[in-house]
Design an enzyme around this catalytic site. Structure first.
Site, PDB file in Angstrom:
ATOM      1  CE1 TYR A 170      -2.624  16.194 -23.188  1.00 28.25           C
ATOM      2  CE2 TYR A 170      -4.075  14.840 -21.536  1.00 28.25           C
ATOM      3  CZ  TYR A 170      -3.708  15.489 -22.912  1.00 28.25           C
ATOM      4  OH  TYR A 170      -4.815  15.672 -24.014  1.00 28.25           O
ATOM      5  CE  LYS A 174      -4.760  19.062 -23.362  1.00 32.22           C
ATOM      6  NZ  LYS A 174      -4.789  19.948 -24.514  1.00 32.22           N
TER       7      LYS A 174
HETATM    8  N1  NAD Z   1      -6.895  12.627 -29.270  1.00 29.87           N
HETATM    9  C1  NAD Z   1      -7.483  12.748 -28.135  1.00 29.87           C
HETATM   10  O1  NAD Z   1      -8.165  11.606 -28.097  1.00 29.87           O
HETATM   11  C2  NAD Z   1      -7.522  13.836 -27.209  1.00 29.87           C
HETATM   12  C3  NAD Z   1      -8.255  13.778 -26.113  1.00 29.87           C
HETATM   13  C4  NAD Z   1      -8.098  14.800 -25.411  1.00 29.87           C
HETATM   14  C5  NAD Z   1      -7.492  16.101 -25.673  1.00 29.87           C
HETATM   15  N2  NAD Z   1      -6.894  16.118 -26.739  1.00 29.87           N
HETATM   16  C6  NAD Z   1      -5.993  17.421 -27.493  1.00 29.87           C
HETATM   17  O2  NAD Z   1      -6.304  17.566 -28.910  1.00 29.87           O
HETATM   18  C7  NAD Z   1      -5.116  18.263 -29.246  1.00 29.87           C
HETATM   19  C8  NAD Z   1      -4.865  17.526 -30.499  1.00 29.87           C
HETATM   20  O3  NAD Z   1      -4.465  16.169 -30.173  1.00 29.87           O
HETATM   21  P1  NAD Z   1      -3.861  15.222 -31.118  1.00 29.87           P
HETATM   22  O4  NAD Z   1      -4.120  13.745 -30.666  1.00 29.87           O
HETATM   23  O5  NAD Z   1      -4.699  15.529 -32.501  1.00 29.87           O
HETATM   24  O6  NAD Z   1      -2.305  15.324 -31.192  1.00 29.87           O
HETATM   25  P2  NAD Z   1      -1.260  14.854 -32.395  1.00 29.87           P
HETATM   26  O7  NAD Z   1       0.103  14.470 -31.625  1.00 29.87           O
HETATM   27  O8  NAD Z   1      -1.830  14.173 -33.521  1.00 29.87           O
HETATM   28  O9  NAD Z   1      -0.899  16.516 -33.102  1.00 29.87           O
HETATM   29  C9  NAD Z   1      -0.278  17.640 -31.979  1.00 29.87           C
HETATM   30  C10 NAD Z   1       0.488  18.423 -33.120  1.00 29.87           C
HETATM   31  O10 NAD Z   1       1.037  19.324 -32.075  1.00 29.87           O
HETATM   32  C11 NAD Z   1       2.411  19.446 -32.486  1.00 29.87           C
HETATM   33  N3  NAD Z   1       3.191  20.287 -31.325  1.00 29.87           N
HETATM   34  C12 NAD Z   1       3.746  19.870 -30.415  1.00 29.87           C
HETATM   35  N4  NAD Z   1       4.319  20.818 -29.620  1.00 29.87           N
HETATM   36  C13 NAD Z   1       4.446  21.951 -30.510  1.00 29.87           C
HETATM   37  C14 NAD Z   1       4.888  23.454 -30.028  1.00 29.87           C
HETATM   38  N5  NAD Z   1       5.483  23.613 -29.070  1.00 29.87           N
HETATM   39  N6  NAD Z   1       4.244  24.202 -30.932  1.00 29.87           N
HETATM   40  C15 NAD Z   1       3.732  23.951 -32.115  1.00 29.87           C
HETATM   41  N7  NAD Z   1       3.278  22.569 -32.431  1.00 29.87           N
HETATM   42  C16 NAD Z   1       3.467  21.417 -31.455  1.00 29.87           C
HETATM   43  C17 NAD Z   1       3.020  18.199 -32.751  1.00 29.87           C
HETATM   44  O11 NAD Z   1       4.013  18.376 -33.691  1.00 29.87           O
HETATM   45  C18 NAD Z   1       1.796  17.413 -33.412  1.00 29.87           C
HETATM   46  O12 NAD Z   1       1.697  17.550 -34.846  1.00 29.87           O
HETATM   47  C19 NAD Z   1      -4.221  18.303 -27.896  1.00 29.87           C
HETATM   48  O13 NAD Z   1      -4.121  19.546 -27.351  1.00 29.87           O
HETATM   49  C20 NAD Z   1      -4.544  17.235 -27.023  1.00 29.87           C
HETATM   50  O14 NAD Z   1      -4.222  17.474 -25.927  1.00 29.87           O
HETATM   51  C21 NAD Z   1      -6.875  15.107 -27.748  1.00 29.87           C
END
Ligand code: NAD
Length: 305
Positions: A170, A174
């Site tokens: 990951y 990133k």
């Molecule tokens: N939540 C956090 O604190 C946090 C921190 C740093 C970065 N991020 C980044 O923010 C983004 C969203 O995170 P989140 O926590 O809302 O995630 P989440 O898991 O709630 O939602 C991510 C969505 O992406 C979809 N997905 C996965 N693989 C896919 C593919 N191949 N094609 C299309 N859709 C696909 C999943 O079905 C899911 O609904 C991500 O890129 C994550 O790395 C989140």
């Protein structure tokens, strides 16, 4: 002032939000639609680790937008496939007649120590985050170039920028996204296209912060995806025309402008460097400037939980 306010929106723009069936992406899609954008809601509907889920979160987000009087269309292609990205972009152009912004947000996470990470763990994670961001951005590029405008917003993470244990694939993806973001900004600035990263925090599925059960509810209420969404909307708007190639963190009510690697110390030796000279001089000269082996939670001054 009024002019700036008028441009700080997405009314009439077409926006792709990947992984918008849940979490931060869903919050971004809902806010975009509330502000008059036409939203292509992409989501494959997989589990946190990328296994098939059986439900259709993309259609749920679209139903929510339509019920509120907004415009949206669902797409269930995988961003981890070049053909999926192509058909996602084609759907946006066919349905809404154009495309103005892409939010590369879809992702999965597999929490495992580096030494136990399988090639499949690494491959799947990098495929969704890094290849997915490349595929969707690349499929969009001809449209942005032809219209001489466009905005990319890619999700990076403090897990890559700073560090966190047991997330090597990951973190690698990133940090790769940061390089991709910078390259797109450099290569496409001449066409009026911008590319920036958000490093978000939200108590959604992919939060690397594993809150304990009793803390979960308070954490979810405090650090939310809807606190990330306004930044994504602003970066997609014309009011952010001067922002290109940047990494902006958002965590509850705080924003962070991240630095980007530049040399911090130099050392010159007229005779050239030998192993002995390096051994004698490098650590005494640079030791105090080495970046400590910290994790995200050591760097942020307050605890999001
Ligand atoms: N939540 C956090 O604190 C946090 C921190 C740093 C970065 N991020 C980044 O923010 C983004 C969203 O995170 P989140 O926590 O809302 O995630 P989440 O898991 O709630 O939602 C991510 C969505 O992406 C979809 N997905 C996965 N693989 C896919 C593919 N191949 N094609 C299309 N859709 C696909 C999943 O079905 C899911 O609904 C991500 O890129 C994550 O790395 C989140």
């Amino acid at each position: 002032m009024e002019q700036t306010m008028a441009n700080a929106g997405v009314e009439g723009k077409t926006v792709i939000v990947t992984g918008a069936g849940r979490g931060i992406g869903r919050d971004i899609a809902l806010l975009m639609a509330r502000h008059g954008a036409r939203v292509v809601v992409n989501d494959l509907g997989v589990s946190l680790t990328g296994e098939p889920g059986g439900d259709s979160p993309a259609r749920e987000t679209v139903a929510e937008i339509l019920a509120a009087g907004g415009q949206a269309v669902a797409n269930e292609d995988s961003v981890a496939e070049w053909e999926g990205a192509q058909s996602l972009v084609a759907l946006a152009v066919e349905t809404f007649g154009g495309l103005d912004a892409v939010i590369n947000n879809a992702g999965i996470i597999r929490e495992v120590a580096f030494q136990d990470t399988s090639p499949a763990d690494f491959d799947r994670t990098v495929k969704v985050h890094l290849y997915g961001s490349f595929y969707v951005a690349r499929a969009t590029a001809p449209h942005f170039i032809a219209q001489k405008s466009g905005a990319y917003i890619h999700m990076t993470s403090s897990t890559g920028l700073i560090g966190r244990r047991n997330l090597s694939a990951y973190a690698a993806a990133k940090m790769g996204i940061v390089g991709l973001m910078r390259s797109i900004a450099l290569d496409m600035a001449a066409y009026g296209v911008r590319s920036n990263c958000i490093s978000p925090a939200a108590a959604t599925r992919m939060s690397p912060v594993r809150a304990s059960a009793e803390k979960d509810e308070a954490f979810r209420a405090r650090v939310r995806g809807d606190q990330v969404a306004p930044l994504a909307l602003f970066l997609a708007s014309d009011a952010a025309a001067a922002i290109n190639g940047q990494i902006i963190g958002v965590r509850r009510n705080e924003l962070y402008l991240y630095n980007q690697p530049r040399p911090v110390r130099t050392l010159h030796r007229a005779e050239g460097w030998t192993v002995e000279a390096l051994a004698a001089q490098l650590i005494p000269a640079w030791g105090p400037s080495f970046v400590p082996l910290e994790e995200t939670q050591n760097v942020f001054a307050w605890d999001a939980i």
